[in-house]
Write a protein that holds these residues in place. Structure first.
Motif, PDB file in Angstrom:
ATOM      1  N   ASP A   1       0.899  -1.228  -0.021  1.00 20.85           N
ATOM      2  CA  ASP A   1      -0.106  -0.045  -0.097  1.00 20.85           C
ATOM      3  C   ASP A   1       1.154   1.363  -0.055  1.00 20.85           C
ATOM      4  OD1 ASP A   1      -2.327  -1.582  -0.073  1.00 20.85           O
ATOM      5  OD2 ASP A   1      -2.832  -1.378   2.114  1.00 20.85           O
ATOM      6  N   MET A   2       1.857   1.343   0.670  1.00 17.29           N
ATOM      7  CA  MET A   2       2.996   2.393   0.991  1.00 17.29           C
ATOM      8  C   MET A   2       3.484   2.699  -0.381  1.00 17.29           C
ATOM      9  SD  MET A   2       6.208   3.173   3.298  1.00 17.29           S
ATOM     10  CE  MET A   2       7.073   2.077   2.220  1.00 17.29           C
ATOM     11  N   VAL A   3       4.187   1.750  -1.002  1.00 18.71           N
ATOM     12  CA  VAL A   3       4.664   1.841  -2.115  1.00 18.71           C
ATOM     13  C   VAL A   3       3.965   2.100  -3.300  1.00 18.71           C
ATOM     14  CG1 VAL A   3       5.864   0.112  -4.167  1.00 18.71           C
ATOM     15  CG2 VAL A   3       6.465   0.114  -1.642  1.00 18.71           C
ATOM     16  N   GLN A   4       2.594   1.731  -3.147  1.00 20.95           N
ATOM     17  CA  GLN A   4       1.598   1.988  -4.422  1.00 20.95           C
ATOM     18  C   GLN A   4       1.555   3.741  -4.306  1.00 20.95           C
ATOM     19  OE1 GLN A   4      -1.780  -0.150  -4.373  1.00 20.95           O
ATOM     20  NE2 GLN A   4      -0.885  -2.146  -4.657  1.00 20.95           N
ATOM     21  N   LYS A   5       1.292   4.114  -3.114  1.00 18.73           N
ATOM     22  CA  LYS A   5       1.404   5.659  -3.111  1.00 18.73           C
ATOM     23  C   LYS A   5       2.509   6.349  -3.446  1.00 18.73           C
ATOM     24  CE  LYS A   5      -1.527   5.181   1.334  1.00 18.73           C
ATOM     25  NZ  LYS A   5      -1.384   5.201   2.822  1.00 18.73           N
ATOM     26  N   TRP A   6       3.675   5.804  -3.393  1.00 19.85           N
ATOM     27  CA  TRP A   6       4.882   6.500  -3.877  1.00 19.85           C
ATOM     28  C   TRP A   6       4.716   6.423  -5.252  1.00 19.85           C
ATOM     29  CZ3 TRP A   6       9.190   4.664  -0.323  1.00 19.85           C
ATOM     30  CH2 TRP A   6       9.117   4.971   0.911  1.00 19.85           C
ATOM     31  N   GLU A   7       4.232   5.462  -6.020  1.00 21.87           N
ATOM     32  CA  GLU A   7       4.041   5.108  -7.341  1.00 21.87           C
ATOM     33  C   GLU A   7       3.276   6.387  -7.946  1.00 21.87           C
ATOM     34  OE1 GLU A   7       3.168   1.136  -7.588  1.00 21.87           O
ATOM     35  OE2 GLU A   7       5.152   0.675  -8.408  1.00 21.87           O
ATOM     36  N   LEU A   8       2.104   6.500  -7.361  1.00 24.78           N
ATOM     37  CA  LEU A   8       1.282   7.305  -7.669  1.00 24.78           C
ATOM     38  C   LEU A   8       1.877   9.008  -7.694  1.00 24.78           C
ATOM     39  CD1 LEU A   8      -2.222   6.412  -5.923  1.00 24.78           C
ATOM     40  CD2 LEU A   8      -1.506   6.339  -8.440  1.00 24.78           C
ATOM     41  N   LEU A   9       2.792   9.195  -6.888  1.00 27.84           N
ATOM     42  CA  LEU A   9       3.282  10.710  -6.722  1.00 27.84           C
ATOM     43  C   LEU A   9       4.385  10.463  -7.809  1.00 27.84           C
ATOM     44  CD1 LEU A   9       3.975  10.630  -2.812  1.00 27.84           C
ATOM     45  CD2 LEU A   9       2.348  12.168  -4.087  1.00 27.84           C
ATOM     46  N   THR A  10       5.042   9.652  -8.089  1.00 25.18           N
ATOM     47  CA  THR A  10       6.198   9.561  -9.155  1.00 25.18           C
ATOM     48  C   THR A  10       5.895   9.183 -10.543  1.00 25.18           C
ATOM     49  OG1 THR A  10       6.954   7.156  -8.360  1.00 25.18           O
ATOM     50  CG2 THR A  10       7.837   9.184  -7.125  1.00 25.18           C
ATOM     51  N   VAL A  11       5.084   8.535 -10.906  1.00 25.49           N
ATOM     52  CA  VAL A  11       4.566   7.824 -12.308  1.00 25.49           C
ATOM     53  C   VAL A  11       4.607   8.860 -13.235  1.00 25.49           C
ATOM     54  CG1 VAL A  11       2.299   7.654 -11.882  1.00 25.49           C
ATOM     55  CG2 VAL A  11       3.268   6.129 -13.309  1.00 25.49           C
ATOM     56  N   GLY A  12       5.458   8.786 -14.218  1.00 30.99           N
ATOM     57  CA  GLY A  12       5.296   9.687 -15.393  1.00 30.99           C
ATOM     58  C   GLY A  12       5.939  11.434 -14.919  1.00 30.99           C
ATOM     59  N   SER A  13       6.289  11.493 -13.849  1.00 30.65           N
ATOM     60  CA  SER A  13       6.900  12.770 -13.388  1.00 30.65           C
ATOM     61  C   SER A  13       8.153  12.889 -13.294  1.00 30.65           C
ATOM     62  CB  SER A  13       5.985  13.234 -12.145  1.00 30.65           C
ATOM     63  OG  SER A  13       6.453  12.349 -11.203  1.00 30.65           O
ATOM     64  N   GLY A  14       8.926  11.799 -13.431  1.00 27.59           N
ATOM     65  CA  GLY A  14      10.470  11.949 -13.503  1.00 27.59           C
ATOM     66  C   GLY A  14      10.934  12.022 -11.803  1.00 27.59           C
TER      67      GLY A  14
ATOM     68  N   PHE B   1      13.049  16.289  11.455  1.00 34.51           N
ATOM     69  CA  PHE B   1      12.677  17.105  10.571  1.00 34.51           C
ATOM     70  C   PHE B   1      12.160  16.527   8.945  1.00 34.51           C
ATOM     71  CE2 PHE B   1      15.669  20.118  12.698  1.00 34.51           C
ATOM     72  CZ  PHE B   1      14.643  20.604  13.473  1.00 34.51           C
ATOM     73  N   GLY B   2      11.834  15.038   9.472  1.00 33.22           N
ATOM     74  CA  GLY B   2      11.615  14.425   8.144  1.00 33.22           C
ATOM     75  C   GLY B   2      12.714  13.837   7.174  1.00 33.22           C
ATOM     76  N   ALA B   3      12.406  13.051   6.387  1.00 36.41           N
ATOM     77  CA  ALA B   3      13.459  12.587   5.396  1.00 36.41           C
ATOM     78  C   ALA B   3      13.171  12.776   4.015  1.00 36.41           C
ATOM     79  CB  ALA B   3      13.296  10.898   5.692  1.00 36.41           C
ATOM     80  N   HIS B   4      13.462  13.906   3.383  1.00 35.63           N
ATOM     81  CA  HIS B   4      13.247  14.248   2.219  1.00 35.63           C
ATOM     82  C   HIS B   4      14.293  13.694   1.137  1.00 35.63           C
ATOM     83  CE1 HIS B   4      10.217  17.674   3.342  1.00 35.63           C
ATOM     84  NE2 HIS B   4      10.832  17.478   4.461  1.00 35.63           N
ATOM     85  N   LEU B   5      13.672  12.736   0.216  1.00 35.41           N
ATOM     86  CA  LEU B   5      14.303  12.198  -0.694  1.00 35.41           C
ATOM     87  C   LEU B   5      13.970  12.459  -2.059  1.00 35.41           C
ATOM     88  CD1 LEU B   5      14.771   8.550   0.885  1.00 35.41           C
ATOM     89  CD2 LEU B   5      16.140  10.602   1.471  1.00 35.41           C
ATOM     90  N   ILE B   6      14.836  12.442  -3.006  1.00 34.01           N
ATOM     91  CA  ILE B   6      14.567  12.301  -4.452  1.00 34.01           C
ATOM     92  C   ILE B   6      14.095  10.758  -4.859  1.00 34.01           C
ATOM     93  CG2 ILE B   6      15.064  12.762  -6.740  1.00 34.01           C
ATOM     94  CD1 ILE B   6      14.595  15.259  -4.985  1.00 34.01           C
ATOM     95  N   LEU B   7      12.895  10.476  -5.228  1.00 29.57           N
ATOM     96  CA  LEU B   7      12.490   8.979  -5.652  1.00 29.57           C
ATOM     97  C   LEU B   7      12.414   9.084  -7.138  1.00 29.57           C
ATOM     98  CD1 LEU B   7       9.683   8.049  -3.138  1.00 29.57           C
ATOM     99  CD2 LEU B   7      12.157   7.679  -2.917  1.00 29.57           C
ATOM    100  N   ARG B   8      13.065   8.001  -7.878  1.00 31.55           N
ATOM    101  CA  ARG B   8      12.845   7.683  -9.187  1.00 31.55           C
ATOM    102  C   ARG B   8      11.988   6.499  -9.580  1.00 31.55           C
ATOM    103  NH1 ARG B   8      17.698  10.619  -8.680  1.00 31.55           N
ATOM    104  NH2 ARG B   8      17.751  12.040 -10.302  1.00 31.55           N
TER     105      ARG B   8
END
Length: 515
Positions: free
Chosen positions: A176-189, A505-512
């Motif tokens: 479920d978590m991974v799918q949320k990340w996929e929705l954030l990143t799909v087609g957007s680089g 302060f969170g963990a701000h990463l760049i996901l591809r």
């Protein structure tokens, strides 16, 4: 009548004098006696201040430490333990601090720590311990025969067979978590994502599913209340050592007490509903609560005494704090470390492809993830979830060449030992998972396995460590199969302890997205 009045006055005076004498002993005479013993043993620390000890300075240093990020380094001891670092830097390794009228001495010798953890009957958890006791009780703090009975009742829920049963629930939450990340990143680089809230919710989600199964929504409510309680405790640091603290009418205290009642009410409803289902023979009891209640029923039938309703409530609260916090910390710091060290991210991903290919993850394959296991161990060493354990003497107790009097706390400085160059080498603050290539025993400089204890050690070793490692492996496999990641320019390094070591302060990463 006059005689009776004199007797009554005499009794009142005697009670007041006795109370006053005991108060004087508690806030002054005993602390000064213990301070003299510590200094005679070569320990150094601040002079004792009546009632408060070091708590005002401690709260001030913690507040300042929380206000800013750390440099981007794995050498995090001074940031994560600012007051302890200040005291040890000022007074040396043989130092102590004051928690109100109670002294706490630092123990940094791995062999002494091993001995303390093995002698769990003599070196017990501190009681009371306001910070800890305000949030959790249960198996973590229970002692003696009660601890033996509770451990026996709870143990079956964490065996290998039940881990296999929980595998599906853990996988669903991770998916479920991974799918949320996929929705954030799909087609957007490449996409910046603060992964911490997702990972934090993942751990709560897993515990809600594995602990309460069908009562999943109520489980999520418990998770939210427990998180709020931890935040409120930090707002009340200065008054924690004051007797009767829960009656002080601050806004934070009032809200905390309201949450205690609500939490108990929610858990009572879940437990009663489950007990009724078990009595009616409804459904399989394949979550932690069901297994716990079944095991408890068996214990009562065989021996007449088991866990009370209050005991079960406390164990359920412990599932959340110990279960979710530890695992979420391990996952997020693994992602941060693999963002900083891309070569190990690539090696871990290649191993996952070799083990699972294009198949879905399966339980038996987890044991073949040697590189990922090395990585997780190195993360546990550098960013150990529980940064310090405490024990206390309740009578005069021999340890090494010392005879420690009753009433002294011992701080087992886990983070300091995990970052000690004499144990791990001059590269102690470098991320080098290869140090674990031949197992934990051979990772230290001839010191054996005793200096590595992220899940404690001895009879009271963490009962849920296999569950935590299983969840971390499943999560990292699913993440590495679908994403590559690196630190965002906005990332702020902030491993600051609460009960465990979250990134404040969170963990701000760049996901591809790799799909």
């Amino acid at each position: 009548m006059e005689t009776m009045s004199k007797v009554a006055i005499t009794i009142v005076v005697a009670v007041v004098l006795s109370w006053g004498w005991n108060l004087l002993k508690w806030i002054w005479l005993k602390p000064k006696k213990l301070e003299k013993w510590l200094r005679d043993e070569g320990y150094k620390g601040n002079p004792y201040k009546v009632l408060m000890g070091d708590m005002i300075e401690f709260a001030s240093v913690v507040k300042e430490g929380k206000s800013k990020p750390s440099p981007l380094t794995h050498d995090i001891t001074s940031y994560a333990l600012p007051f302890d670092h200040h005291i040890i830097s000022k007074y040396g390794e043989k130092s102590f601090i004051w928690l109100g009228p109670t002294p706490r001495m630092y123990i940094r010798d791995p062999e002494l720590i091993k001995e303390i953890l093995l002698r769990s009957v003599e070196f017990r958890k501190p009681h009371p311990e306001p910070f800890r006791d305000s949030i959790i009780q249960g198996l973590l703090v229970t002692e003696g025969d009660k601890w033996i009975k509770h451990r026996k009742i709870i143990n079956p829920a964490f065996n290998l067979q039940n881990l296999k049963i929980m595998f599906s629930a853990i996988s669903s939450s991770c998916s479920d978590m991974v799918q949320k990340w996929e929705l954030l990143t799909v087609g957007s680089g490449p996409t910046e994502v603060d992964v911490w809230p997702y990972i934090d919710n993942l751990a709560g989600d897993v515990i809600s599913r594995t602990a309460f199964g069908s009562s999943y929504e109520e489980g999520q409510k418990i998770f939210r209340i427990q998180k709020e309680q931890i935040d409120l405790i930090f707002q009340m640091l200065i008054i924690l050592q004051i007797p009767g603290r829960r009656f002080i009418p601050t806004q934070a205290n009032k809200k905390f007490n309201q949450n205690v009642k609500e939490l108990r009410s929610v858990l009572m409803a879940i437990i009663n509903k489950r007990k009724k289902a078990i009595e009616m023979g409804e459904g399989k009891q394949d979550d932690l609560l069901g297994m716990l209640l079944e095991s408890n029923t068996k214990e009562i039938e065989e021996h007449g005494v088991g866990m009370s309703m209050e005991d079960v409530i406390e164990e359920c609260k412990l599932f959340y704090v110990a279960g979710s916090e530890t695992t979420s910390n391990l996952i997020v710091w693994t992602m941060v470390c693999l963002s900083m060290h891309q070569d190990w991210q690539i090696r871990a991903r290649e191993e996952i492809v070799n083990v699972f290919g294009d198949k879905e993850i399966y339980f038996e394959g987890l044991k073949d993830l040697k590189i990922l296991t090395m990585i997780l161990n190195e993360v546990l060493r550098l960013y150990t979830p529980v940064i310090m354990m405490t024990r206390a003497t309740h009578k005069e107790t021999k340890l090494g060449n010392m005879t420690i009097p009753s009433g002294v706390q011992l701080a087992l400085a886990m983070m300091h030992i995990h970052h000690d160059p004499e144990i791990w080498g001059d590269d102690v603050n470098e991320f080098k998972p290869e140090r674990f290539v031949e197992g934990i025993v051979n990772a230290t400089k001839g010191k054996g396995s005793s200096p590595f204890f992220p899940f404690s050690n001895g009879p009271r070793v963490c009962i849920g460590q296999n569950l935590a490692m299983t969840e971390a492996k499943i999560a990292m496999v699913m993440i590495l199969q679908r994403f590559s990641f690196e630190l965002s320019p906005s990332y702020k390094h902030s491993p600051f302890p609460v009960f465990t070591l979250p990134p404040q302060f969170g963990a701000h990463l760049i996901l591809r997205n790799m799909s």
